[in-house]
Scaffold this motif. Structure first.
Motif, PDB file in Angstrom:
ATOM      1  N   LYS A 287     -19.713 -29.095  63.181  1.00 44.97           N
ATOM      2  CA  LYS A 287     -20.721 -30.085  62.594  1.00 44.97           C
ATOM      3  C   LYS A 287     -22.350 -29.686  62.705  1.00 44.97           C
ATOM      4  CE  LYS A 287     -18.889 -34.388  60.656  1.00 44.97           C
ATOM      5  NZ  LYS A 287     -18.867 -35.775  60.750  1.00 44.97           N
ATOM      6  N   VAL A 288     -22.292 -29.568  64.306  1.00 45.02           N
ATOM      7  CA  VAL A 288     -23.715 -29.396  64.628  1.00 45.02           C
ATOM      8  C   VAL A 288     -24.234 -27.791  63.985  1.00 45.02           C
ATOM      9  CG1 VAL A 288     -25.323 -28.690  66.719  1.00 45.02           C
ATOM     10  CG2 VAL A 288     -23.705 -30.722  66.756  1.00 45.02           C
ATOM     11  N   LYS A 289     -23.267 -26.982  64.202  1.00 46.26           N
ATOM     12  CA  LYS A 289     -23.473 -25.547  63.672  1.00 46.26           C
ATOM     13  C   LYS A 289     -23.868 -25.743  62.233  1.00 46.26           C
ATOM     14  CE  LYS A 289     -20.426 -22.499  63.553  1.00 46.26           C
ATOM     15  NZ  LYS A 289     -19.281 -21.609  63.707  1.00 46.26           N
ATOM     16  N   ASP A 290     -23.081 -26.320  61.487  1.00 41.90           N
ATOM     17  CA  ASP A 290     -23.186 -26.446  59.980  1.00 41.90           C
ATOM     18  C   ASP A 290     -24.579 -27.198  59.502  1.00 41.90           C
ATOM     19  OD1 ASP A 290     -20.738 -24.975  59.693  1.00 41.90           O
ATOM     20  OD2 ASP A 290     -19.894 -26.733  59.241  1.00 41.90           O
ATOM     21  N   PHE A 291     -25.079 -28.048  60.535  1.00 40.50           N
ATOM     22  CA  PHE A 291     -25.862 -29.097  60.055  1.00 40.50           C
ATOM     23  C   PHE A 291     -27.326 -28.182  60.285  1.00 40.50           C
ATOM     24  CE2 PHE A 291     -29.321 -31.658  61.641  1.00 40.50           C
ATOM     25  CZ  PHE A 291     -29.575 -32.480  60.691  1.00 40.50           C
ATOM     26  N   VAL A 292     -27.183 -27.469  61.453  1.00 36.97           N
ATOM     27  CA  VAL A 292     -28.530 -26.558  61.696  1.00 36.97           C
ATOM     28  C   VAL A 292     -28.608 -25.741  60.702  1.00 36.97           C
ATOM     29  CG1 VAL A 292     -29.631 -24.865  63.445  1.00 36.97           C
ATOM     30  CG2 VAL A 292     -28.743 -27.270  64.309  1.00 36.97           C
TER      31      VAL A 292
ATOM     32  N   VAL B 292     -36.867 -37.513  70.720  1.00 38.38           N
ATOM     33  CA  VAL B 292     -37.197 -37.098  69.555  1.00 38.38           C
ATOM     34  C   VAL B 292     -37.092 -35.528  69.530  1.00 38.38           C
ATOM     35  CG1 VAL B 292     -38.849 -36.844  67.557  1.00 38.38           C
ATOM     36  CG2 VAL B 292     -38.800 -38.907  68.988  1.00 38.38           C
ATOM     37  N   ILE B 293     -35.953 -35.026  68.961  1.00 36.17           N
ATOM     38  CA  ILE B 293     -35.598 -33.354  69.019  1.00 36.17           C
ATOM     39  C   ILE B 293     -35.993 -32.923  67.522  1.00 36.17           C
ATOM     40  CG2 ILE B 293     -33.686 -32.045  69.461  1.00 36.17           C
ATOM     41  CD1 ILE B 293     -34.557 -33.555  71.849  1.00 36.17           C
ATOM     42  N   ASP B 294     -36.243 -31.616  67.586  1.00 33.64           N
ATOM     43  CA  ASP B 294     -36.265 -30.942  66.300  1.00 33.64           C
ATOM     44  C   ASP B 294     -34.927 -30.610  65.786  1.00 33.64           C
ATOM     45  OD1 ASP B 294     -36.838 -28.981  64.198  1.00 33.64           O
ATOM     46  OD2 ASP B 294     -37.884 -27.864  65.441  1.00 33.64           O
TER      47      ASP B 294
ATOM     48  N   ILE C 208     -30.953 -26.120  67.907  1.00 36.46           N
ATOM     49  CA  ILE C 208     -29.122 -26.506  68.212  1.00 36.46           C
ATOM     50  C   ILE C 208     -29.199 -26.720  69.768  1.00 36.46           C
ATOM     51  CG2 ILE C 208     -28.655 -24.106  68.967  1.00 36.46           C
ATOM     52  CD1 ILE C 208     -26.174 -24.411  67.230  1.00 36.46           C
ATOM     53  N   MET C 209     -30.060 -26.319  70.509  1.00 35.80           N
ATOM     54  CA  MET C 209     -30.000 -26.498  72.108  1.00 35.80           C
ATOM     55  C   MET C 209     -30.573 -27.824  72.208  1.00 35.80           C
ATOM     56  SD  MET C 209     -28.677 -24.029  73.678  1.00 35.80           S
ATOM     57  CE  MET C 209     -29.148 -24.380  75.559  1.00 35.80           C
ATOM     58  N   GLY C 210     -31.596 -28.322  71.443  1.00 41.02           N
ATOM     59  CA  GLY C 210     -31.888 -29.660  71.484  1.00 41.02           C
ATOM     60  C   GLY C 210     -30.928 -30.690  71.112  1.00 41.02           C
ATOM     61  N   ILE C 211     -30.262 -30.435  69.855  1.00 34.52           N
ATOM     62  CA  ILE C 211     -29.251 -31.435  69.533  1.00 34.52           C
ATOM     63  C   ILE C 211     -28.261 -31.625  70.594  1.00 34.52           C
ATOM     64  CG2 ILE C 211     -27.341 -31.508  67.637  1.00 34.52           C
ATOM     65  CD1 ILE C 211     -29.210 -30.265  65.838  1.00 34.52           C
TER      66      ILE C 211
END
Length: 78
Positions: free
Chosen positions: A13-18, A36-38, A42-45
């Motif tokens: 999900k993270v990969k698809d979202f980014v 607050v993350i950009d 992907i690393m920030g998430i």
């Protein structure tokens, strides 16, 4: 600006979202507590607690907020 809650509770999900947010020129911020993350990072998430929904702030100057929200529907939770 538009604010929605998203669920990113798996690596896929993270990969698809980014990959989805990277397609847009808009700014995306993920807010979790005082962090607050950009959302394009992907690393920030992965530094956030992904076990619960995260607030997503979308800053778009292009007037395409509805299109962005529609594309992010698979990740949005109420």
């Amino acid at each position: 600006m538009k604010t929605v809650n998203v669920s990113l509770n798996s690596i896929d999900k993270v990969k698809d979202f980014v990959n989805e947010v990277a397609k847009y020129n808009a700014e995306f911020d993920l807010v979790s507590g005082r962090y607050v993350i950009d959302a394009k990072s992907i690393m920030g998430i992965f530094s956030l607690d992904l076990s619960k929904p995260i607030e997503l702030n979308i800053h778009s100057e292009d007037g395409n907020l509805d299109e962005i929200v529609e594309k992010l529907k698979p990740f949005i939770v109420d």
